[in-house]
Design a protein around this motif. Structure first.
Motif, mmCIF file in Angstrom:
data_model
loop_
_atom_site.group_PDB
_atom_site.id
_atom_site.type_symbol
_atom_site.label_atom_id
_atom_site.label_comp_id
_atom_site.label_asym_id
_atom_site.label_seq_id
_atom_site.Cartn_x
_atom_site.Cartn_y
_atom_site.Cartn_z
ATOM 1 N N THR A 157 37.185 38.740 21.842
ATOM 2 C CA THR A 157 37.584 40.086 21.317
ATOM 3 C C THR A 157 39.230 39.934 21.872
ATOM 4 O OG1 THR A 157 37.417 42.090 23.239
ATOM 5 C CG2 THR A 157 37.518 40.000 24.132
ATOM 6 N N SER A 158 39.947 40.701 21.390
ATOM 7 C CA SER A 158 41.179 40.690 21.988
ATOM 8 C C SER A 158 41.880 41.503 22.858
ATOM 9 C CB SER A 158 41.800 40.890 20.807
ATOM 10 O OG SER A 158 41.657 42.166 20.580
ATOM 11 N N SER A 159 40.692 42.301 23.295
ATOM 12 C CA SER A 159 40.544 43.102 24.410
ATOM 13 C C SER A 159 40.356 42.624 25.517
ATOM 14 C CB SER A 159 39.826 45.017 24.276
ATOM 15 O OG SER A 159 39.960 45.509 23.286
ATOM 16 N N LEU A 160 41.720 42.299 26.206
ATOM 17 C CA LEU A 160 41.275 41.505 27.686
ATOM 18 C C LEU A 160 40.924 42.070 29.254
ATOM 19 C CD1 LEU A 160 44.413 39.609 28.061
ATOM 20 C CD2 LEU A 160 43.080 39.282 26.358
ATOM 21 N N TYR A 161 40.726 43.147 29.127
ATOM 22 C CA TYR A 161 39.445 43.986 29.806
ATOM 23 C C TYR A 161 38.241 44.055 30.220
ATOM 24 C CZ TYR A 161 38.946 48.147 27.396
ATOM 25 O OH TYR A 161 39.092 48.997 25.944
ATOM 26 N N LEU A 162 37.543 43.462 28.445
ATOM 27 C CA LEU A 162 36.210 43.846 28.736
ATOM 28 C C LEU A 162 35.671 42.598 29.074
ATOM 29 C CD1 LEU A 162 36.089 44.416 25.037
ATOM 30 C CD2 LEU A 162 35.634 46.037 26.812
ATOM 31 N N ASP A 206 24.798 45.212 45.029
ATOM 32 C CA ASP A 206 25.959 45.318 44.773
ATOM 33 C C ASP A 206 27.140 46.635 43.911
ATOM 34 O OD1 ASP A 206 26.240 42.249 46.350
ATOM 35 O OD2 ASP A 206 26.091 41.522 44.109
ATOM 36 N N ALA A 207 28.005 46.143 43.910
ATOM 37 C CA ALA A 207 28.488 47.562 43.079
ATOM 38 C C ALA A 207 29.973 47.042 42.883
ATOM 39 C CB ALA A 207 28.813 49.066 44.423
ATOM 40 N N ALA A 208 30.475 48.040 41.871
ATOM 41 C CA ALA A 208 31.523 47.810 40.755
ATOM 42 C C ALA A 208 32.360 48.880 40.286
ATOM 43 C CB ALA A 208 31.315 46.439 39.901
ATOM 44 N N ALA A 209 34.181 48.688 40.258
ATOM 45 C CA ALA A 209 34.501 49.324 40.623
ATOM 46 C C ALA A 209 36.044 49.348 39.679
ATOM 47 C CB ALA A 209 35.037 50.744 41.586
ATOM 48 N N LEU A 210 36.270 49.818 38.596
ATOM 49 C CA LEU A 210 37.273 49.142 37.843
ATOM 50 C C LEU A 210 37.906 50.310 36.992
ATOM 51 C CD1 LEU A 210 34.446 47.600 36.424
ATOM 52 C CD2 LEU A 210 36.119 45.737 36.016
ATOM 53 N N VAL A 211 39.122 50.040 37.330
ATOM 54 C CA VAL A 211 40.153 51.128 36.183
ATOM 55 C C VAL A 211 40.884 50.899 34.871
ATOM 56 C CG1 VAL A 211 42.082 50.893 37.422
ATOM 57 C CG2 VAL A 211 41.960 52.403 35.910
ATOM 58 N N VAL A 212 40.274 50.468 33.931
ATOM 59 C CA VAL A 212 40.222 50.012 32.749
ATOM 60 C C VAL A 212 40.621 51.643 31.104
ATOM 61 C CG1 VAL A 212 38.917 48.905 32.498
ATOM 62 C CG2 VAL A 212 37.952 50.632 31.878
ATOM 63 N N PRO A 213 41.155 51.163 30.616
ATOM 64 C CA PRO A 213 41.459 52.007 29.239
ATOM 65 C C PRO A 213 40.513 53.062 29.274
ATOM 66 C CG PRO A 213 42.360 49.459 29.069
ATOM 67 C CD PRO A 213 41.408 49.771 29.679
ATOM 68 N N LEU A 223 35.947 42.083 46.769
ATOM 69 C CA LEU A 223 36.683 40.972 44.907
ATOM 70 C C LEU A 223 37.348 41.932 44.444
ATOM 71 C CD1 LEU A 223 36.540 37.766 43.670
ATOM 72 C CD2 LEU A 223 34.177 38.497 42.869
ATOM 73 N N ASP A 224 38.608 41.258 44.922
ATOM 74 C CA ASP A 224 39.702 41.314 42.972
ATOM 75 C C ASP A 224 39.158 40.589 42.424
ATOM 76 O OD1 ASP A 224 41.486 42.153 41.477
ATOM 77 O OD2 ASP A 224 42.169 43.970 43.066
ATOM 78 N N PRO A 225 38.961 40.231 40.833
ATOM 79 C CA PRO A 225 39.147 39.460 39.683
ATOM 80 C C PRO A 225 40.936 39.259 39.574
ATOM 81 C CG PRO A 225 37.777 40.924 39.389
ATOM 82 C CD PRO A 225 38.191 41.024 40.522
ATOM 83 N N ALA A 226 41.684 40.499 39.178
ATOM 84 C CA ALA A 226 42.543 40.409 39.408
ATOM 85 C C ALA A 226 43.508 41.480 39.625
ATOM 86 C CB ALA A 226 42.681 41.151 37.788
ATOM 87 N N VAL A 227 43.978 40.178 41.454
ATOM 88 C CA VAL A 227 44.260 40.964 43.169
ATOM 89 C C VAL A 227 45.214 41.425 42.527
ATOM 90 C CG1 VAL A 227 44.927 38.610 43.626
ATOM 91 C CG2 VAL A 227 44.064 40.157 44.889
ATOM 92 N N CYS A 240 38.829 46.250 40.697
ATOM 93 C CA CYS A 240 40.059 45.371 40.500
ATOM 94 C C CYS A 240 40.559 46.571 39.261
ATOM 95 C CB CYS A 240 39.989 44.025 39.189
ATOM 96 S SG CYS A 240 39.469 43.989 37.500
ATOM 97 N N ASN A 241 41.702 46.276 38.948
ATOM 98 C CA ASN A 241 42.436 47.011 38.097
ATOM 99 C C ASN A 241 42.869 45.554 36.803
ATOM 100 O OD1 ASN A 241 44.309 48.351 35.478
ATOM 101 N ND2 ASN A 241 46.047 48.491 37.629
ATOM 102 N N PRO A 242 42.081 45.242 35.472
ATOM 103 C CA PRO A 242 42.399 44.512 34.757
ATOM 104 C C PRO A 242 42.882 44.752 33.709
ATOM 105 C CG PRO A 242 41.036 45.933 34.422
ATOM 106 C CD PRO A 242 41.536 46.294 35.628
#
Length: 634
Positions: A293-298, A313-320, A177-181, A275-277
Motif C-alpha cells: 500500500t502507498s497509504s501509510l496510515y492503513l 482492548d480498544a482503539a481509536a485513530l484519526v485518519v483520512p 499505546l500511541d504508535p505514532a506518538v 494515534c494520529n498516523p
C-alpha cells in the motif's frame, strides 16, 4: 462533549496561528542551546531501547529548552535556565542562563502546559500562507507533508481518550499505546484524564508509544514530564522512566513481526491504542497480509486488531476520510479485515469545508475511527459527513450523531449515514444495485459535445460539487460566447433517446441522488464509478411512471437554466446550474422515486431536511434560495 481547549482551532484563529509566534521564541532558544555544545549522554541512556538511532547533540539542545519550559510550568515563573538545570539534576559544566532571554516572552503564558506539545516542533512555520510570505519555508513544508506529520488538536485528543477510557476505578489497569506518538498529544490527554491516583507512577508505567523519530520520542517524554512536574521528586528519573517506554522504531515493521506489544506492554490490563498516523502517500509499505500500500496510515489501522487484540482492548485513530470512501484494492482489503476481525466500530466523518478538523494548516477530510470489543463480523456505526463552522466546534465531538448499521458489509465502502431513516433508505436501494437491462455509461465530455441550443440525448454531470450536483443538458450558445470553455472533469451520459435523457435528468437532479453522493463519496468529487453504479438508474418502471418522471426531468432542466453561475479559472469558463428554482420539482421526483423503491412515505421530507442541514451548515449561513412558489410542476 469534549472540552473547548485552547490548543485547538478556534473562531477567527487556527491552532497554528496561536502557536507559531510562541514557537519562534522556542526555536530561538534552541539556536542558543546549540552553541553550548551540551552533553546528551543522559538522553542516549534513556533511549537505549530505540531501534532507530540519531546523534544526541541536537537532541541535547532541544532537551535543555524543554527542561526549562517544564520548569516554567512547574513554578509559574519566568525562564531561569540555571534553576531548571538544578531542578532536573544535570551537572554538565555549561551554563543555561543564555536560554533566559529568548524564552522571556513566554513568561506568564498560563496555557504553556497545554501548548507544549505544539511548541516542541522542529519544522516551524509551514502553512501555505507562511510559504507565500517566505519561500525559504517551502522546504520545511515539503518535509512535513512528505511524512504526513500534523499535530492533533487537544480537543480531538481529549474526545478520543474519553471514548476509550473505562470508569475511574478501572483507569489504573489500562495502559495506553500511541504508535505514532509525535510530541505526545494523546498520551498527555490520557494523563490529564487520570486524576484518581499516583499520576507520576501512571506516567512512568502506563503511557507507552513509538515513533520513527527518536527526537519525537524525546519530545513526548518532556510533554509528559511537564504534566507531572509539580508532583515528581526526581524529574530526571521520571523523564528517563517515561522515555524508556517510548521507542524509536518503524512501527508497522515491528507490528508485522508481532513484536510491538511484547516490547511495550507494562504487564496486565487492557490496552488502549490511540494515534494520529502519518497521512502521507507515496512510499510503498506492506500491509499485514504482505501486499503493498502507498497509504501509510492503513498499517496503523491494522494495529487495532493485530496489536490491540485482547478481549478487552480498544482503539481509536484519526485518519483520512479515505478509510471509508476510497475504493482502491488496499482500502477494500483493509475494510474487509476490519469486518472479519470483529468488534464494534464507530466511524465519525468530518468534512473539510468550511472548517477542517486540524485547522487551516491541514485541510483534510477526516475520520475518527473507534473500535471496541464486539461481535464477529464487526458491528458498524457510522455518521454523516459533517460540515461545521468554528461556532459549532465544541459540539461536534459526539457519538450521538451516529446510526447503527449492524453487521453490514463494508468492503466496497462505508456509507456515511446519520439516522435510522437514512439507514432504511440506503437498504431500500440495495436491491437495485444489480443491473437490469441497458443503462447509460459515463464517459468524459469535450467542449464541443456540451455547447448547443438543441436538446440532445446527452446528460452531463460536473466532476466536482459542493451544495448541489451540477447536472445539465448543454451549455447554450448565448452564454458560451464569453470565453473559452473548460470541459475538465465533466462526465457525459449518452442515452438512447431524448426521452430516456429526460428520465436520467430527473434522477440525477433529485435530492435522493445528491444524498447518495454524500453517503458514498467525499462531498467534493463526482467520480465516474458513482454514476456507473447509481442504483436508481437500474429501476424498471411502468410506462405511465416513466412518462411522469420524464416530464419532471424536462421541468427540472427548464428550471436549472434559470440560475446559472459562470466562473473563470485561468481564462477557462465553467458553468454551474443551481437547483434553486426547482424545489417543488425535486420534491415530486423524490416522492416518485421513494414510492418506486418502497421507501418510507416521509423520505422526500427527510431529504429536504438533509439538504437544508448540508447547505445551511449551522443554520445561519444560507447558500441557496428555496422559495415555495418556485419550480411548481405544471
Amino acid at each position: 462533549m469534549t472540552a473547548n481547549r485552547l490548543a485547538s482551532p478556534r473562531a477567527g484563529r487556527s491552532l497554528e496561528g496561536l502557536v507559531a509566534p510562541l514557537r519562534e521564541h522556542v526555536l530561538a532558544a534552541v539556536a542558543v542551546a546549540r552553541k553550548l555544545k551540551l552533553d546528551g549522554g543522559w538522553i542516549e541512556k534513556a533511549s537505549r531501547h530505540d531501534v532507530i538511532r540519531t546523534g544526541s547533540e541536537e537532541r541535547a539542545a532541544w532537551a535543555a529548552v524543554a527542561v526549562t519550559l517544564a520548569d516554567m510550568i512547574r513554578t509559574g515563573h519566568a525562564a531561569d535556565g540555571c534553576r531548571a538545570k538544578a531542578w532536573f539534576g544535570l551537572s554538565d559544566l555549561a551554563s543555561w542562563s543564555a536560554l533566559d532571554a529568548p524564552l522571556q516572552p513566554l513568561a506568564g503564558e498560563v496555557h504553556l502546559l497545554e501548548l507544549l506539545p505544539y511548541l516542541l516542533d522542529t519544522y516551524g512555520r509551514t502553512t501555505r500562507l507562511d510559504v507565500l510570505r517566505d519561500v525559504s519555508l517551502s522546504v520545511s513544508r515539503a518535509e512535513r507533508k512528505k511524512v504526513g506529520s500534523f499535530y492533533t488538536p487537544a480537543d480531538v485528543a481529549d474526545f478520543m481518550v474519553a471514548a476509550l477510557a473505562g470508569p475511574a476505578k478501572a483507569e489504573s489497569d489500562e495502559w495506553w499505546l500511541d504508535p505514532a506518538v509525535g510530541s505526545g498529544v494523546f498520551l498527555a490527554a490520557a494523563l490529564r484524564r487520570y486524576a484518581s491516583g499516583d499520576r507520576v507512577r501512571f506516567a512512568e508505567t502506563k503511557l507507552t508509544g513509538c515513533d520513527i523519530s527518536p527526537q519525537a520520542c524525546d519530545f513526548a517524554a518532556f510533554t509528559l514530564l511537564a504534566g507531572v512536574a509539580a508532583e515528581t521528586v526526581n524529574p530526571s528519573t521520571t523523564w528517563a522512566a517515561i522515555r524508556s517506554n517510548l521507542v524509536a522504531v518503524d512501527t508497522p515493521s515491528v507490528a508485522r513481526a508481532s513484536d510491538l506489544r511484547a516490547r511495550l506492554a507494562p504487564g496486565g490490563g487492557p490496552l488502549r491504542l490511540i494515534c494520529n498516523p502519518p497521512y502521507a502517500t507515496g512510499d510503498v509499505v506492506p500491509m499485514a497480509d504482505g501486499r503493498p500500500t502507498s497509504s501509510l496510515y492503513l498499517p496503523f489501522i491494522e494495529l487495532s486488531w493485530t496489536v490491540a487484540s485482547g478481549p478487552d482492548d480498544a482503539a481509536a485513530l484519526v485518519v483520512p476520510l479515505a478509510l471509508g470512501a476510497n475504493r482502491s484494492a488496499d482500502h477494500r482489503r483493509c475494510r474487509s479485515a476490519m469486518s472479519a476481525h470483529g468488534g464494534e466500530w464507530t466511524l465519525l466523518f468530518f468534512d473539510r469545508q468550511p472548517h477542517a478538523l486540524f485547522g487551516e494548516e491541514a485541510k483534510t477530510r477526516a475520520t475518527i475511527a473507534i473500535k471496541r470489543p464486539g461481535p464477529t463480523p464487526a458491528s458498524i456505526r457510522t455518521s454523516r459527513l459533517l460540515k461545521w463552522t468554528s461556532r459549532q466546534r465544541s459540539t461536534i465531538f459526539t457519538e450521538k450523531r451516529t446510526a447503527e448499521m449492524g453487521q453490514a458489509p463494508i468492503a466496497r465502502l462505508v456509507p456515511k449515514l446519520g439516522s435510522n431513516a437514512e439507514v432504511a433508505l440506503y437498504r431500500a436501494l440495495e436491491p437495485y444495485r444489480l443491473r437490469s437491462g441497458a443503462r447509460p455509461e459515463p464517459s468524459k465530455a469535450a467542449a464541443s459535445e456540451i455547447v448547443g441550443t438543441a436538446i440532445s440525448s446527452d446528460v452531463f454531470v460536473a466532476g466536482t460539487a459542493y451544495n448541489f450536483l451540477n447536472v445539465f443538458r448543454n451549455y447554450p450558445d448565448k452564454i458560451s460566447w464569453r470565453g473559452t470553455l473548460s470541459a475538465s472533469g465533466i462526465n457525459r451520459l449518452h442515452c438512447s433517446t431524448v426521452e430516456e435523457a429526460d428520465i436520467v435528468t430527473a434522477i440525477l437532479s433529485s435530492r435522493i441522488t445528491y444524498w447518495l453522493w454524500h453517503v458514498e463519496c467525499d462531498g467534493f468529487h463526482v467520480p465516474a464509478w458513482f454514476l456507473t453504479e447509481l442504483p436508481l438508474l437500474n429501476m424498471r418502471m411502468p410506462e405511465r411512471l416513466a412518462e411522469e418522471l420524464g416530464h419532471l426531468g424536462r421541468s427540472a432542466w427548464a428550471g436549472l437554466q434559470r440560475d446559472v453561475i459562470c466562473s473563470a479559472n485561468r481564462d477557462r469558463l465553467t458553468f454551474a446550474f443551481r437547483p434553486t428554482e426547482i424545489s417543488n420539482v425535486r420534491s415530486a421526483i423524490d416522492a416518485l422515486l421513494a414510492d418506486l423503491i418502497g421507501a418510507d412515505p416521509d423520505t422526500a421530507a427527510m431529504l429536504r431536511e438533509f439538504e437544508r442541514q448540508v447547505v445551511s451548515i449551522d443554520g445561519s449561513v444560507r447558500l441557496a434560495r428555496n422559495r415555495k412558489d418556485e419550480g411548481v410542476v405544471e
